[in-house]
Write an enzyme that holds these catalytic residues in place. Structure first.
Site, PDB file in Angstrom:
ATOM      1  CG  HIS A 147      -5.668  -2.367   8.910  1.00  0.00           C
ATOM      2  ND1 HIS A 147      -5.719  -0.997   9.074  1.00  0.00           N
ATOM      3  CD2 HIS A 147      -4.386  -2.711   9.186  1.00  0.00           C
ATOM      4  CE1 HIS A 147      -4.525  -0.551   9.403  1.00  0.00           C
ATOM      5  NE2 HIS A 147      -3.696  -1.566   9.495  1.00  0.00           N
TER       6      HIS A 147
ATOM      7  CG  ASN B 211      -8.721  -1.667  12.096  1.00  0.00           C
ATOM      8  OD1 ASN B 211      -7.823  -2.355  11.595  1.00  0.00           O
ATOM      9  ND2 ASN B 211      -9.128  -0.525  11.563  1.00  0.00           N
TER      10      ASN B 211
ATOM     11  CG  ASP C 187      -0.293  -0.415   2.516  1.00  0.00           C
ATOM     12  OD1 ASP C 187       0.954  -0.343   2.608  1.00  0.00           O
ATOM     13  OD2 ASP C 187      -0.992  -0.819   3.447  1.00  0.00           O
TER      14      ASP C 187
ATOM     15  CD  GLU D  88      -8.544   0.864   7.870  1.00  0.00           C
ATOM     16  OE1 GLU D  88      -8.381  -0.114   8.627  1.00  0.00           O
ATOM     17  OE2 GLU D  88      -8.047   1.977   8.099  1.00  0.00           O
TER      18      GLU D  88
HETATM   19  P1  PGA Z   1       2.290  -1.371  12.720  1.00  0.00           P
HETATM   20  O1  PGA Z   1       1.136  -1.353  11.641  1.00  0.00           O
HETATM   21  O2  PGA Z   1       3.277  -2.388  12.267  1.00  0.00           O
HETATM   22  O3  PGA Z   1       2.864   0.031  12.703  1.00  0.00           O
HETATM   23  O4  PGA Z   1       1.653  -1.734  14.004  1.00  0.00           O
HETATM   24  C1  PGA Z   1       0.619  -2.570  11.181  1.00  0.00           C
HETATM   25  C2  PGA Z   1      -0.565  -2.323  10.314  1.00  0.00           C
HETATM   26  O5  PGA Z   1      -1.272  -1.317  10.530  1.00  0.00           O
HETATM   27  O6  PGA Z   1      -0.836  -3.142   9.429  1.00  0.00           O
END
Ligand code: PGA
Length: 244
Positions: free
Chosen positions: A140, A138, A69, A145
């Site tokens: 994702h 959450n 992404d 999302e």
């Molecule tokens: P993070 O993000 O590694 O900064 O916790 C993971 C994500 O949001 O997929």
């Protein structure tokens, strides 16, 4: 369904184990397509991979990379763009070919077109041999999302409050966090031959429990991985702490 869960003691052990799994992928298939991820979780893994490269244990010269992404609207020079992150944490430190790394471009005026072109690019490469994933609080994966559906292809996403809140630590304020991103879809991710998902810390415990021990539902996008035939989860004890 095949989900293997490896519980590491802490973040450093998680990172070493993840790097070993990626290293074995590179050794077994030197021209692998690696699907890569950003965020704080994989930083230690990338450090370990750079170390292995410096120790002459790994050769990236035939590797191709695709990323999950990119924020919409951030230029490649912006230090919070995922393009910048990947160069800073991995690409600039190993012998990847300059033209062998692909990310969605968040600066294109027509994001829908950019998403379609990116999806076609990943498909033309045969999708990822190994896709590295973090997971959001959450649930994702990529920037897919929680919602009513699993979106199949690369698409433009409205980021949720939870994600903006989680990512504001990297920006001057929550208002500076982009509100949209371009993300591989769930179908793009599910095409990967192997999925390697990493999680560290107590704030990921709920997401790990819901993704791998709950119903498969778009309300927790990670839960779709229960339908993938080859998933490896490497998480630390804190991230595993809600699993009975
Ligand atoms: P993070 O993000 O590694 O900064 O916790 C993971 C994500 O949001 O997929």
């Amino acid at each position: 369904m095949s989900v293997r869960i490896i519980v590491a003691k802490d973040y450093d052990e998680m990172s070493r184990k993840a790097a070993n799994i990626i290293a074995s992928q590179i050794i077994m298939k030197p021209d692998s397509v690696l699907g890569l991820a950003t965020g704080s979780t994989p930083i230690g893994t990338y450090k370990e991979l750079v170390k292995k490269y410096e120790n002459k244990e790994l050769d990236f010269s035939e590797i191709t990379t695709v990323n999950l992404d990119e924020y919409k609207g951030l230029s490649r020079e912006h230090d919070q763009s995922y393009y910048y992150f990947m160069h800073d944490n991995l690409f600039d430190h190993v012998n990847l070919r300059k033209d062998a790394s692909f990310l969605p471009d968040g600066t294109k005026a027509d994001s829908e077109k950019e998403c379609a072109e990116y999806e076609a690019k990943v498909a033309s490469l045969g999708y990822a041999d190994l896709q590295l994933l973090g997971i959001g609080r959450n649930g994702h994966i990529g920037f897919n999302e929680p919602g009513d559906v699993f979106v199949k292809d690369t698409h433009v996403v409205d980021l949720t409050e939870s994600t903006i809140d989680a990512n504001k630590r990297f920006f001057a304020s929550a208002d500076d966090v982009p509100k949209q991103a371009l993300s591989m879809g769930i179908g793009t991710i599910m095409h990967a031959k192997t999925v390697l998902l990493l999680a560290s810390g107590k704030d990921k415990a709920e997401a790990i429990k819901n993704s791998f021990f709950g119903p498969v539902t778009p309300q927790c996008q990670g839960s779709i991985l229960q339908f993938h035939s080859n998933v490896i989860v490497v998480c630390d004890e804190d991230a595993y702490s809600l699993v009975k």
